[in-house]
Design a protein around this motif. Structure first.
Motif, PDB file in Angstrom:
ATOM      1  N   ALA A 219      37.142  38.886  41.940  1.00 60.22           N
ATOM      2  CA  ALA A 219      37.733  37.959  42.501  1.00 60.22           C
ATOM      3  C   ALA A 219      39.570  38.528  43.339  1.00 60.22           C
ATOM      4  N   PRO A 220      39.422  38.183  44.595  1.00 59.48           N
ATOM      5  CA  PRO A 220      40.341  39.316  45.122  1.00 59.48           C
ATOM      6  C   PRO A 220      42.072  38.163  44.317  1.00 59.48           C
ATOM      7  N   GLU A 221      42.852  39.226  44.265  1.00 64.74           N
ATOM      8  CA  GLU A 221      44.095  38.680  43.123  1.00 64.74           C
ATOM      9  C   GLU A 221      44.278  38.039  44.366  1.00 64.74           C
ATOM     10  N   ARG A 222      45.228  37.094  43.717  1.00 64.81           N
ATOM     11  CA  ARG A 222      45.744  35.831  44.471  1.00 64.81           C
ATOM     12  C   ARG A 222      46.974  36.602  44.722  1.00 64.81           C
ATOM     13  N   GLU A 223      47.772  37.120  43.757  1.00 59.53           N
ATOM     14  CA  GLU A 223      49.263  38.393  44.588  1.00 59.53           C
ATOM     15  C   GLU A 223      48.792  38.873  45.617  1.00 59.53           C
TER      16      GLU A 223
END
Length: 278
Positions: A219-223
């Motif tokens: 899943a894409p890193e929120r940062e």
């Protein structure tokens, strides 16, 4: 990851292992992926210290591990044509961004890295655009969230990637679209100024406030998402990477587009708090 999978059988033969052993190794590694285990899939519990070390090394250094693993795949593909689709040379140039180096060796190395990144990202999203659901690989791009030129340590990290159609990749690259750290798609004010048509409403303007389609893994890193939201989104449509290749699309009328995806959730309000960047 079943022992009867033809790819597992062929790969096991090439590396001198049994399909059982290779399938078990893959499920051991799967048991270390929190995104897999959080869905109730647990893999095998008998992970060795080596399995954990391999997983930790990839998480900590995807740039090196990704490149080296793709090199190994390329060598295996030279020995067996059944693996040719996995080779970095199998991906058309038009589906990879263009980053030119001063010599052929450097260019070849970059291409191997890009090939690994593309396969990792498209596999995670099951070959579907995370904004529209388009599932034609020849029209899909593995987009970097934090641009390639911005941070060499995130270039091959699959969590720094989104699977997008060529159209949405270009809009994302130019800051006309973004995905917030809450996985909500937002359309920039600049893009909202375009003429409203059935196409623009369904595949551009209508995306505003929709939840992106999440991948099975990585899943894409929120940062990383926050970096794009804070530093690139709404940047007057100026390309953040001048060296990106231009992808020629077929005329809109000749494309058979999928039905607009049903949103997983709506959120009309924009996030009010974000960090200043990665």
């Amino acid at each position: 990851m079943h022992k009867g999978n033809p790819l597992i059988i062929k790969t096991a033969q090439l590396i001198g292992r049994t399909p059982d052993a290779l399938a078990m190794k893959l499920t051991n590694l799967a048991s270390l992926d929190p995104q897999i285990t959080e869905t109730g899939r647990k893999g095998l519990s008998a992970c060795s210290k080596l399995d954990k070390d391999v997983w930790a090394e990839f998480q900590g250094n995807p740039e090196t591990i990704g490149y080296e693993s793709q090199q190994i795949v390329d060598l295996l593909a030279q020995e067996d044509e059944n693996l040719s689709d996995l080779s970095s040379s199998a991906i058309p140039d038009a589906l990879l961004p263009s980053y030119f180096s001063e010599n052929k060796v450097a260019n070849a190395k970059v291409r191997v890295k890009q090939s690994f990144f593309r396969k990792a990202v498209l596999s995670s999203y099951e070959n579907r655009c995370c904004m529209t659901g388009l599932s034609e690989p020849r029209l899909l791009i593995a987009s970097h969230i934090v641009p390639w030129s911005e941070n060499p340590h995130t270039r091959l990290n699959p969590k720094n990637g989104l699977c997008l159609s060529a159209l949405h990749d270009k809009a994302y690259d130019r800051g006309l679209l973004t995905v917030t750290p809450d996985y909500i798609i937002q359309v920039s004010d600049q893009l909202k100024e375009i003429e409203e048509t059935p196409f623009s409403n369904s595949y551009l303007l209508g995306l505003d406030g929709m939840s992106m389609l999440l991948p099975r893994k990585f899943a894409p890193e929120r940062e990383f998402l926050d970096y794009h939201y804070s530093n690139i989104f709404g940047s007057l449509g100026i390309p953040v990477e001048a060296t990106r290749c231009s992808v020629s699309l077929m005329p809109v009328a000749s494309l058979k587009m999928p039905d607009p995806p049903e949103c997983v959730g709506r959120n009309a309000s924009h996030p009010t708090t974000h960090s200043s960047g990665a």
